[in-house]
Design an enzyme around this catalytic site. Structure first.
Site, mmCIF file in Angstrom:
data_model
loop_
_atom_site.group_PDB
_atom_site.id
_atom_site.type_symbol
_atom_site.label_atom_id
_atom_site.label_comp_id
_atom_site.label_asym_id
_atom_site.label_seq_id
_atom_site.Cartn_x
_atom_site.Cartn_y
_atom_site.Cartn_z
ATOM 1 N N CYS A 43 -13.779 20.829 -37.132
ATOM 2 C CA CYS A 43 -14.243 19.911 -37.983
ATOM 3 C C CYS A 43 -13.292 19.276 -38.170
ATOM 4 O O CYS A 43 -13.272 17.867 -38.190
ATOM 5 C CB CYS A 43 -15.196 20.511 -39.024
ATOM 6 S SG CYS A 43 -15.472 19.809 -40.152
ATOM 7 N N CYS A 48 -15.579 16.637 -36.494
ATOM 8 C CA CYS A 48 -17.014 15.511 -37.864
ATOM 9 C C CYS A 48 -15.716 14.734 -38.111
ATOM 10 O O CYS A 48 -16.431 13.742 -38.448
ATOM 11 C CB CYS A 48 -16.635 16.506 -38.260
ATOM 12 S SG CYS A 48 -17.835 18.364 -38.112
ATOM 13 N N LYS A 51 -13.923 12.139 -35.664
ATOM 14 C CA LYS A 51 -15.196 11.210 -35.033
ATOM 15 C C LYS A 51 -15.238 10.507 -36.058
ATOM 16 O O LYS A 51 -16.478 9.036 -35.994
ATOM 17 C CB LYS A 51 -16.522 12.422 -34.238
ATOM 18 C CG LYS A 51 -17.983 11.936 -33.760
ATOM 19 C CD LYS A 51 -18.909 11.668 -35.051
ATOM 20 C CE LYS A 51 -19.427 12.002 -36.179
ATOM 21 N NZ LYS A 51 -20.214 13.889 -35.417
ATOM 22 N N TYR A 180 -25.147 15.231 -28.716
ATOM 23 C CA TYR A 180 -25.100 14.736 -29.673
ATOM 24 C C TYR A 180 -23.286 14.596 -29.552
ATOM 25 O O TYR A 180 -22.939 12.987 -29.614
ATOM 26 C CB TYR A 180 -24.109 16.313 -30.797
ATOM 27 C CG TYR A 180 -25.085 16.557 -31.488
ATOM 28 C CD1 TYR A 180 -25.552 16.190 -33.121
ATOM 29 C CD2 TYR A 180 -25.448 17.710 -30.804
ATOM 30 C CE1 TYR A 180 -26.351 16.952 -33.906
ATOM 31 C CE2 TYR A 180 -26.906 18.256 -32.059
ATOM 32 C CZ TYR A 180 -27.375 17.725 -33.522
ATOM 33 O OH TYR A 180 -27.270 18.515 -34.544
ATOM 34 N N GLU A 184 -22.867 10.021 -29.502
ATOM 35 C CA GLU A 184 -22.450 9.888 -30.389
ATOM 36 C C GLU A 184 -20.726 9.029 -30.006
ATOM 37 O O GLU A 184 -20.744 7.882 -30.554
ATOM 38 C CB GLU A 184 -21.370 10.688 -31.493
ATOM 39 C CG GLU A 184 -22.405 11.544 -31.884
ATOM 40 C CD GLU A 184 -22.355 12.520 -32.977
ATOM 41 O OE1 GLU A 184 -22.536 12.744 -34.222
ATOM 42 O OE2 GLU A 184 -20.861 13.324 -32.880
ATOM 43 N N HIS A 438 -37.332 0.448 -55.486
ATOM 44 C CA HIS A 438 -37.007 -0.597 -54.259
ATOM 45 C C HIS A 438 -35.704 -1.890 -54.585
ATOM 46 O O HIS A 438 -35.524 -1.641 -55.369
ATOM 47 C CB HIS A 438 -38.159 -1.588 -54.675
ATOM 48 C CG HIS A 438 -38.602 -2.763 -53.652
ATOM 49 N ND1 HIS A 438 -38.884 -2.533 -52.673
ATOM 50 C CD2 HIS A 438 -39.084 -4.258 -53.840
ATOM 51 C CE1 HIS A 438 -39.028 -3.966 -51.847
ATOM 52 N NE2 HIS A 438 -39.017 -4.845 -52.917
ATOM 53 N N GLU A 443 -37.481 3.943 -49.335
ATOM 54 C CA GLU A 443 -38.711 4.347 -50.315
ATOM 55 C C GLU A 443 -40.059 4.308 -49.276
ATOM 56 O O GLU A 443 -41.095 4.160 -49.346
ATOM 57 C CB GLU A 443 -39.175 3.085 -50.853
ATOM 58 C CG GLU A 443 -38.866 1.590 -50.201
ATOM 59 C CD GLU A 443 -38.813 0.300 -50.622
ATOM 60 O OE1 GLU A 443 -39.921 0.112 -51.762
ATOM 61 O OE2 GLU A 443 -38.285 -0.704 -50.939
HETATM 62 P P1 NDP Z 1 -25.272 19.429 -26.528
HETATM 63 O O1 NDP Z 1 -25.712 20.738 -26.386
HETATM 64 O O2 NDP Z 1 -25.224 18.957 -27.204
HETATM 65 O O3 NDP Z 1 -25.479 18.907 -25.172
HETATM 66 C C1 NDP Z 1 -24.952 18.883 -24.151
HETATM 67 C C2 NDP Z 1 -25.432 18.071 -23.034
HETATM 68 O O4 NDP Z 1 -25.003 18.767 -21.612
HETATM 69 C C3 NDP Z 1 -27.262 17.885 -22.752
HETATM 70 O O5 NDP Z 1 -27.211 16.203 -22.308
HETATM 71 C C4 NDP Z 1 -27.056 19.008 -21.398
HETATM 72 O O6 NDP Z 1 -28.098 18.431 -20.687
HETATM 73 C C5 NDP Z 1 -25.989 18.568 -20.873
HETATM 74 N N1 NDP Z 1 -26.227 19.863 -19.766
HETATM 75 C C6 NDP Z 1 -25.656 21.171 -20.255
HETATM 76 N N2 NDP Z 1 -24.800 22.076 -19.304
HETATM 77 C C7 NDP Z 1 -25.334 21.223 -18.107
HETATM 78 C C8 NDP Z 1 -24.537 21.080 -16.767
HETATM 79 N N3 NDP Z 1 -23.935 22.272 -16.634
HETATM 80 N N4 NDP Z 1 -24.741 20.078 -16.320
HETATM 81 C C9 NDP Z 1 -25.067 18.585 -17.047
HETATM 82 N N5 NDP Z 1 -24.834 18.560 -17.513
HETATM 83 C C10 NDP Z 1 -25.169 19.442 -18.654
HETATM 84 O O7 NDP Z 1 -23.926 19.423 -26.678
HETATM 85 P P2 NDP Z 1 -22.565 18.690 -26.771
HETATM 86 O O8 NDP Z 1 -21.374 19.073 -26.150
HETATM 87 O O9 NDP Z 1 -22.295 17.696 -27.510
HETATM 88 O O10 NDP Z 1 -22.569 19.610 -28.594
HETATM 89 C C11 NDP Z 1 -21.925 20.694 -29.308
HETATM 90 C C12 NDP Z 1 -22.689 21.103 -30.469
HETATM 91 O O11 NDP Z 1 -21.905 20.721 -30.925
HETATM 92 C C13 NDP Z 1 -23.764 20.416 -31.116
HETATM 93 O O12 NDP Z 1 -24.501 20.698 -30.121
HETATM 94 C C14 NDP Z 1 -23.473 20.377 -31.807
HETATM 95 O O13 NDP Z 1 -24.000 22.248 -32.654
HETATM 96 C C15 NDP Z 1 -22.190 20.348 -32.272
HETATM 97 N N6 NDP Z 1 -21.798 18.925 -32.843
HETATM 98 C C16 NDP Z 1 -22.373 18.258 -34.184
HETATM 99 C C17 NDP Z 1 -22.446 17.291 -34.495
HETATM 100 C C18 NDP Z 1 -22.959 16.809 -35.506
HETATM 101 O O14 NDP Z 1 -23.464 17.015 -36.032
HETATM 102 N N7 NDP Z 1 -23.117 15.316 -35.750
HETATM 103 C C19 NDP Z 1 -21.467 16.440 -33.581
HETATM 104 C C20 NDP Z 1 -21.152 16.792 -32.012
HETATM 105 C C21 NDP Z 1 -20.911 18.395 -31.977
HETATM 106 P P3 NDP Z 1 -29.325 19.640 -20.976
HETATM 107 O O15 NDP Z 1 -30.192 18.450 -22.524
HETATM 108 O O16 NDP Z 1 -30.748 18.895 -19.899
HETATM 109 O O17 NDP Z 1 -29.383 20.794 -21.236
#
Ligand code: NDP
Length: 463
Positions: A43, A48, A51, A180, A184, A438, A443
């Protein structure tokens, strides 16, 4: 032979570990915390906080453009990447220091070393070989990015661990993934001036989020010049004298300066000695815990991303605190993982709490949808093509609000506040009875009177 004895040994000084250590020490426990990288964890150091600083940096671009409609003449702007990276480094170093001070002030000892479990009551520090005997061990090692899909040339790619400190700004950035992290960074880097291509295997970004948010975010990303390509993945990456050639599954090839792999994260459970001591892991390698964060070994607990429950900082903090209350404070506490709000810091931002429309329709017999989709006031003079989306999901039988989803400016701030009534089990009638403030965008959340849709399960579907 042991070199020291403690009540609690915490492995990992991220959000969950530092909170547990501090609270346990404040209850009088003798606590030692080992951290192999930097105090603060994902984080603070490479998640976080940096970012969000980058998100702020990126949004100035829109502000400069919008200002003209309000009478400002902005002559020329330029962006300096090293200034942002250095500013970010200063701030995370400050925060990391504060985390350390909080722990040591409470009485915990921090050691800079990787730690591995030798047996249920012994931890070894790899830096100096010391063995520490501990009444309780807390695993708070977090998670790390995966490098998927496995394709030739992966060694030329980066993850969210590296992107914050790139020595040179990536003018051409290719992002793999639709979660995510991918959306982002796409949103940030396109505004900082990079040419961004985002490829993902699915049909849309942010699987699991409400479909209306996903569709509208994809429109906004494309509107911000992100070349968003769905159903496509890289097949091979080659280093050339001009950068990287990324070959894609549709047969095309894109030149990039950097390729960011953002295809998920995995719990950090490797080579910690967990198997040896009998700590059960699930298929994803996450530590299996009960409602009080206890593992399959009686005196070993785990909190945060390493348990892969809900991978968010405040959840890890809560779990760490609850663990310390349970074991050292005499107050057994289980964390409630329901209705946890979350935000995605794209521009526009997503703020959400509770069930998506699809989730609600899978569970409830009658689901009402309230929807507002409008141009925010600021966009009238700025001329920006921008829409705010707000959606309330209601149990049509009891009138209870099941979920709230917002896409737009300050959506994260809104989600934090509406998470309170949603957690309390409020009714849609409570929203209706609340006076609007407002002129705000929020709102709209209390002025949505007309139902956009009602979904009722037939008797056959209910059976
Ligand atoms: P996510 O799980 O959010 O997304 C992973 C992405 O990668 C999805 O699009 C998934 O596709 C794709 N994917 C997974 N495996 C493969 C593969 N083998 N080949 C190709 N594509 C693949 O992971 P992130 O890394 O973005 O984030 C991890 C975690 O970190 C989040 O779940 C969240 O908990 C936390 N986080 C939170 C944030 C916030 O609160 N603002 C910001 C950043 C991270 P598909 O959907 O098809 O499975």
């Amino acid at each position: 032979m042991t070199d020291a004895e403690v009540d609690l040994f915490v492995i990992g000084a991220g959000s969950g570990g530092t909170r547990a250590a501090r609270i346990a020490a404040s209850y009088g426990a003798k606590v030692m915390v080992a951290e192999e990288f930097r105090v603060g964890g994902t984080c603070v150091i490479r998640g976080c906080i940096p970012k969000k600083l980058f998100v702020y940096a990126s949004r100035f671009r829109d502000e400069f453009e919008d200002a003209e409609g309000f009478g400002w003449k902005i002559e020329k702007t330029s962006f300096d990447w090293p200034t942002l990276v250095a500013g970010k480094e200063k701030e995370i170093t400050r925060l990391s220091g504060i985390y350390g001070v909080h722990m040591t002030r409470a009485g915990a000892e921090i050691v800079e070393s990787r730690a591995v479990i030798e047996d249920a009551h012994t931890v070894r520090l790899l830096k100096d070989g010391r063995c520490i005997r501990a009444k309780y061990i807390l695993i708070a090692t977090g998670g790390g990015p995966v490098l998927e899909p496995k394709i030739p040339g992966l060694e030329h790619t980066i993850t969210s661990n590296e992107i914050f400190d790139l020595p040179v700004f990536p003018q051409r950035l290719l992002i793999v993934g639709g979660g995510y992290i991918a959306v982002e960074f796409a949103s940030v880097f396109t505004r900082l001036g990079a040419s961004v291509t985002q490829v993902l295997r699915g049909e849309n970004v942010l699987r699991g989020f409400d479909d209306d948010l996903r569709t509208n975010l994809a429109v906004a990303l494309r509107g911000a010049d992100v070349d968003l390509r769905t159903g496509i993945l890289p097949t091979r990456i080659e280093k050339t004298n001009k950068g990287l050639d990324v070959h894609l599954s549709d047969g095309s090839c894109i030149e990039a300066d950097q390729v960011l792999i953002a295809t998920g994260r995995r719990p950090n459970t490797k080579d910690l000695g967990l198997e040896k001591v009998g700590v059960e892991l699930n298929k994803k390698g996450a530590v299996v815990v009960d409602s009080h964060s206890k593992t399959s070994v009686d005196n070993i607990y785990a909190v945060g991303d390493v348990t892969d429950r809900i991978n968010l900082t405040p959840v890890a903090v809560r779990e760490g605190h609850a663990f310390a209350d349970t074991i050292f404070g005499g107050r057994p506490t289980a964390v409630n993982h329901v209705n946890v709000p979350s935000a995605v810091f794209t521009t526009p931002e997503i703020g959400t709490v509770g069930l998506s429309e699809q989730e609600a329709r899978n569970i409830f017999d009658c689901v009402d949808i309230y929807l507002a989709h409008f141009r925010p006031l600021k966009a009238t003079l700025s001329g920006r093509e921008e829409k705010v989306l707000m959606k309330i999901i209601v149990d049509g039988t009891t009138d209870q609000v099941l979920g709230i989803h917002v896409l737009g400016h300050d959506a994260g701030e809104m989600a934090q506040l509406v998470a309170i009534p949603v957690r309390m089990g409020c009714k849609k009638a409570d929203f209706d009875a609340t006076m609007a403030l407002h002129p705000t965008a929020a709102e709209e959340l209390v002025t949505m009177r007309t139902r956009a849709a009602r979904y009722e399960r037939t008797a056959a579907e209910r059976a």
